[in-house]
Design a protein around this motif. Structure first.
Motif, mmCIF file in Angstrom:
data_model
loop_
_atom_site.group_PDB
_atom_site.id
_atom_site.type_symbol
_atom_site.label_atom_id
_atom_site.label_comp_id
_atom_site.label_asym_id
_atom_site.label_seq_id
_atom_site.Cartn_x
_atom_site.Cartn_y
_atom_site.Cartn_z
ATOM 1 N N THR A 155 42.910 38.764 34.614
ATOM 2 C CA THR A 155 43.145 38.716 33.176
ATOM 3 C C THR A 155 42.044 39.514 32.480
ATOM 4 O O THR A 155 41.029 39.878 33.094
ATOM 5 C CB THR A 155 43.118 37.276 32.654
ATOM 6 O OG1 THR A 155 41.786 36.754 32.817
ATOM 7 C CG2 THR A 155 44.099 36.387 33.423
ATOM 8 N N GLU A 156 42.221 39.776 31.182
ATOM 9 C CA GLU A 156 41.207 40.507 30.432
ATOM 10 C C GLU A 156 39.868 39.771 30.471
ATOM 11 O O GLU A 156 38.820 40.385 30.637
ATOM 12 C CB GLU A 156 41.658 40.686 28.974
ATOM 13 C CG GLU A 156 42.817 41.659 28.794
ATOM 14 C CD GLU A 156 42.402 43.107 29.022
ATOM 15 O OE1 GLU A 156 41.184 43.378 29.077
ATOM 16 O OE2 GLU A 156 43.291 43.967 29.152
ATOM 17 N N ARG A 157 39.882 38.463 30.297
ATOM 18 C CA ARG A 157 38.639 37.698 30.298
ATOM 19 C C ARG A 157 37.998 37.687 31.671
ATOM 20 O O ARG A 157 36.776 37.774 31.801
ATOM 21 C CB ARG A 157 38.901 36.259 29.827
ATOM 22 C CG ARG A 157 37.640 35.430 29.690
ATOM 23 C CD ARG A 157 36.603 36.118 28.814
ATOM 24 N NE ARG A 157 36.796 35.840 27.411
ATOM 25 C CZ ARG A 157 36.131 36.451 26.436
ATOM 26 N NH1 ARG A 157 35.256 37.397 26.740
ATOM 27 N NH2 ARG A 157 36.347 36.141 25.171
ATOM 28 N N ASP A 174 36.263 40.898 32.054
ATOM 29 C CA ASP A 174 35.014 40.867 31.287
ATOM 30 C C ASP A 174 33.906 40.195 32.101
ATOM 31 O O ASP A 174 32.770 40.685 32.148
ATOM 32 C CB ASP A 174 35.205 40.085 29.978
ATOM 33 C CG ASP A 174 36.053 40.843 28.957
ATOM 34 O OD1 ASP A 174 36.134 42.079 29.059
ATOM 35 O OD2 ASP A 174 36.618 40.186 28.073
ATOM 36 N N ARG A 219 38.230 49.763 31.491
ATOM 37 C CA ARG A 219 38.296 48.404 30.999
ATOM 38 C C ARG A 219 39.399 47.640 31.685
ATOM 39 O O ARG A 219 39.365 46.442 31.822
ATOM 40 C CB ARG A 219 38.568 48.401 29.470
ATOM 41 C CG ARG A 219 37.362 48.628 28.647
ATOM 42 C CD ARG A 219 36.415 47.458 28.706
ATOM 43 N NE ARG A 219 36.990 46.243 28.176
ATOM 44 C CZ ARG A 219 36.487 45.058 28.367
ATOM 45 N NH1 ARG A 219 35.414 44.915 29.122
ATOM 46 N NH2 ARG A 219 37.019 43.978 27.822
ATOM 47 N N ARG A 220 40.397 48.348 32.114
ATOM 48 C CA ARG A 220 41.524 47.688 32.753
ATOM 49 C C ARG A 220 42.136 48.634 33.758
ATOM 50 O O ARG A 220 42.334 49.817 33.472
ATOM 51 C CB ARG A 220 42.564 47.329 31.685
ATOM 52 C CG ARG A 220 43.758 46.574 32.239
ATOM 53 C CD ARG A 220 43.431 45.094 32.365
ATOM 54 N NE ARG A 220 44.531 44.365 32.971
ATOM 55 C CZ ARG A 220 44.366 43.201 33.557
ATOM 56 N NH1 ARG A 220 43.192 42.634 33.602
ATOM 57 N NH2 ARG A 220 45.383 42.567 34.076
#
Length: 231
Positions: A158-160, A163, A227-228
């Motif tokens: 996931t994005e988090r 991170d 970032r992804r």
């Protein structure tokens, strides 16, 4: 409310060095030595019986060496037992092999008692430990290896979670990651658990290696990288 002592197993084939490490750690408040071992197989057997929080493991031992034992210990405990490799040899191949095996830290035997105690507390808290000179050499090695394709693996995050992985790769502790991302430390630990499950890794140091090998972060430019991962 009192916190439980951090439990430690010491594995070194040299009796004098092993005894010195046991004596040092036994006199440190908050630390408790559960067992000691003279080779990798004995260390693995002791971990199965006692389940210490941290193992101090010599790299070179007869029979099953420290790196092979570390790999087995981390696999069998699911990373719940952290391993710090200790050696007199400051060689890249040892460091790289130890981190690949999932060790949480690498310490030279000329470290001070204070550095040793700090290392045990650091990895017991779920963080990784490497000296700056070792880190710089490893990053140069990652750069020389080139970037491997891990888009399918990273796309599962996931994005988090991504991170959190980036923060780990930049060297952040759980407390620092929590502060930087505005999360509770328990939430950071939960994200780390899911990241390791999805990437089939068992330690924080393996996450760092993957982040650099895949180009998620780059040596000298920790904020550079996708970032992804795209499909």
């Amino acid at each position: 409310m009192e916190t439980a002592d951090t439990t430690v197993l010491v594995a070194d084939d040299q009796a004098m060095i092993r005894a010195g490490l046991v004596a040092l750690l036994s006199n440190e408040p908050g630390l408790r030595v559960l067992a000691e071992a003279a080779d990798g197989e004995a260390a693995l057997s002791a971990v199965r019986r006692r389940r210490p929080d941290v193992v101090l493991m010599d790299v070179r031992m007869p029979g099953k060496d420290g790196i092979a034992a570390a790999r087995d210990i981390i696999a069998e405990t699911g990373g719940e037992t952290s391993v710090i490799m200790i050696t007199v040899h400051d060689l890249d191949e040892y460091v790289y092999a130890a981190l690949r095996a999932g060790a949480s830290g690498f310490l030279l035997k000329d470290a001070t008692p204070e550095e040793l105690v700090k290392a045990v507390h650091t990895v017991a808290a779920g963080d990784a430990l490497l000296s700056p000179r070792v880190t710089k050499r490893l990053l140069r090695r990652f750069a020389a290896l080139g970037v491997r394709d891990a888009r399918s693996e990273l796309s599962a995050l996931t994005e988090r979670e991504l991170d959190v992985l980036l923060e780990v790769a930049r060297g952040g502790s759980n407390a620092e990651i929590a502060r930087n991302l505005g999360l509770a430390e328990l939430t950071v630990k939960s994200h780390l658990y899911h990241v390791m499950q999805k990437l089939h890794l068992s330690s924080r140091t393996q996450l760092v290696i993957m982040a650099y090998e895949t180009g998620l972060v780059c040596p000298g430019q920790p904020n550079v990288g996708p970032r992804r991962a795209s499909a």
